[in-house]
Design an enzyme around this catalytic site. Structure first.
Site, short mmCIF file in Angstrom:
data_model
loop_
_atom_site.label_atom_id
_atom_site.label_comp_id
_atom_site.label_asym_id
_atom_site.label_seq_id
_atom_site.Cartn_x
_atom_site.Cartn_y
_atom_site.Cartn_z
N ILE A 121 -2.12 -10.94 2.06
CA ILE A 121 -0.89 -10.15 2.06
C ILE A 121 -0.88 -9.20 3.26
O ILE A 121 0.14 -9.05 3.95
CB ILE A 121 -0.71 -9.40 0.71
N HIS A 178 7.32 -1.95 -9.14
CA HIS A 178 6.38 -3.08 -9.01
C HIS A 178 7.13 -4.40 -8.76
O HIS A 178 7.05 -5.34 -9.54
CB HIS A 178 5.49 -3.19 -10.26
N PHE A 231 -7.68 -6.65 4.44
CA PHE A 231 -7.06 -7.56 5.42
C PHE A 231 -7.10 -8.99 4.91
O PHE A 231 -7.50 -9.92 5.59
CB PHE A 231 -7.78 -7.41 6.77
N GLY A 232 -6.64 -9.12 3.68
CA GLY A 232 -6.52 -10.45 3.08
C GLY A 232 -5.17 -11.06 3.41
O GLY A 232 -4.48 -10.64 4.35
N ALA A 263 -0.48 -2.30 -3.53
CA ALA A 263 -1.72 -2.92 -4.04
C ALA A 263 -1.87 -2.62 -5.53
O ALA A 263 -1.37 -3.39 -6.37
CB ALA A 263 -2.90 -2.43 -3.24
N ARG A 264 -2.50 -1.52 -5.84
CA ARG A 264 -2.62 -1.06 -7.22
C ARG A 264 -2.53 0.46 -7.21
O ARG A 264 -3.05 1.12 -6.31
CB ARG A 264 -3.95 -1.49 -7.84
N GLY A 307 6.79 -6.31 -5.98
CA GLY A 307 6.15 -7.14 -4.93
C GLY A 307 6.44 -8.63 -5.02
O GLY A 307 6.90 -9.24 -4.06
N GLU A 356 1.00 2.93 -14.60
CA GLU A 356 2.39 2.48 -14.66
C GLU A 356 2.69 1.79 -15.99
O GLU A 356 1.78 1.19 -16.56
CB GLU A 356 2.72 1.56 -13.47
#
Ligand code: DGY
Length: 323
Positions: free
Chosen positions: A159, A289, A156-157, A241-242, A291, A271
């Site tokens: 982003i 990717h 819950f940062g 995220a990752r 984002g 990836e």
């Protein structure tokens, strides 16, 4: 005075490359091909600053090369799980990153994937392109509502909270979240969001699950077969995220068996070599990717690295120091 020598491992937006060239003796990667481990080691020996990005692997074996000239890794990206931070610290290397400037664009991509997965957007596009579409009918490609549904955010940062705002104020979604420490501050005031006590609780109560935790050993396969089994059969998993936060084999199995309804992915384990099992599934939406891939955001990321280098070379306090 001789200018510090700076290497960019990949091409950056032209305006930032030009600004860097005014200040430093800059080497650009003209072909924009990823550097090998040996090339990265040579870079650490030849440049005062090396500016890697999220697709450059910098493990201890690379960072411990002898006769290093490099003092600072100005990472183009907020995530730094591709750098062995402990080894960098032991080697006396400073690392900076680019937080804050890619928040909205990354949350936009998470929302894009949520909508694509819920409303079968990629599948519909494939149908039209294939020439197989026979026209509208009442039962064609029925899907799930987004408006009013429940979104669960893991992490819950910045982003995650930006996504929560878009989902709640734009789509009337109810927001649940899980973050390990209840004590860590929430950045967005008055955002109606309820904290779950565990990931398990969140998974069983949400229609959409979106991942926003950092990559690395602590979060590797955080979403595994057991946890996927807790999701509703109508639920969708979104990952911006990752890649290694999700066990791809387990996710492919869940999507195939339809124990979850769908997934939207922007990041992958290993990836760009994603598990080919994803390619034959209709209920997964796949992006490369993207984002932070807006012109403004990528420019702002470059400017952030520039500001950090400037602080370093003028002996000011670093703005975004990781170690
Ligand atoms: C980052 O900065 O870590 C992102 O993954 C790039 O989009």
């Amino acid at each position: 005075m001789t200018k510090p020598k700076v290497l960019l491992t990949r091409r950056w937006p032209a305006s930032v490359e030009a600004k860097l060239q005014q200040r430093y003796d800059v080497t650009l990667n003209e072909t924009d091909t990823p550097l090998t481990a040996q090339q990265l080691q040579a870079a650490l020996q030849q440049y005062d600053a090396v500016c890697p990005t999220v697709c450059d692997s910098l493990p201890a074996a690379v960072l411990t090369v002898e006769n290093k000239r490099c003092k600072i890794l100005g990472n183009f990206g907020v995530g730094y799980n591709h750098i062995d931070v402990v080894a960098a610290q032991q080697q006396g290397l400073i690392i900076t990153n680019t937080p804050g400037v890619l928040t909205e664009s990354t949350a936009d991509i998470a929302m894009t994937l949520l909508l694509m997965s819920a409303r079968r957007g990629a599948e519909g596009d494939r149908l039209v392109r294939s020439g197989q579409w026979t026209g509208w009918c009442p039962t064609q490609m029925m899907s799930s509502d987004v408006t009013g549904a429940t979104l669960g955010l893991i992490g819950f940062g910045r982003i995650a909270q930006a996504m929560a705002r878009k989902a709640h104020y734009g789509f009337g979604m109810k927001i649940l979240y899980f973050k390990p420490s209840p004590a860590a501050p929430i950045l967005t005031e008055n955002l109606p969001a309820a904290r779950c006590d565990s990931i398990e609780q969140l998974l069983s109560q949400t229609d959409f699950v979106s991942l926003h935790c950092p990559g690395g050993v602590e979060t590797k396969h955080l979403i595994n077969a057991q946890r996927l089994a807790l999701m509703k059969p109508t639920a969708h998993l979104i990952n911006t995220a990752r890649g290694d936060v999700v066990d791809s084999v387990a996710l492919i199995a869940a999507l195939k068996a339809r124990t979850i309804a769908g997934a939207g992915l922007d990041v992958y384990e290993n990836e760009p070599q994603l598990d080919s099992g994803f390619l034959t599934l209709d209920n997964v939406s796949l992006l490369p990717h993207l984002g932070s891939a807006t012109i403004a955001t990528r420019t702002a990321m470059g400017e952030k690295v520039l500001a950090n280098l400037e602080a370093f070379f003028t002996r000011q306090t670093l703005i975004d120091r990781v170690v």
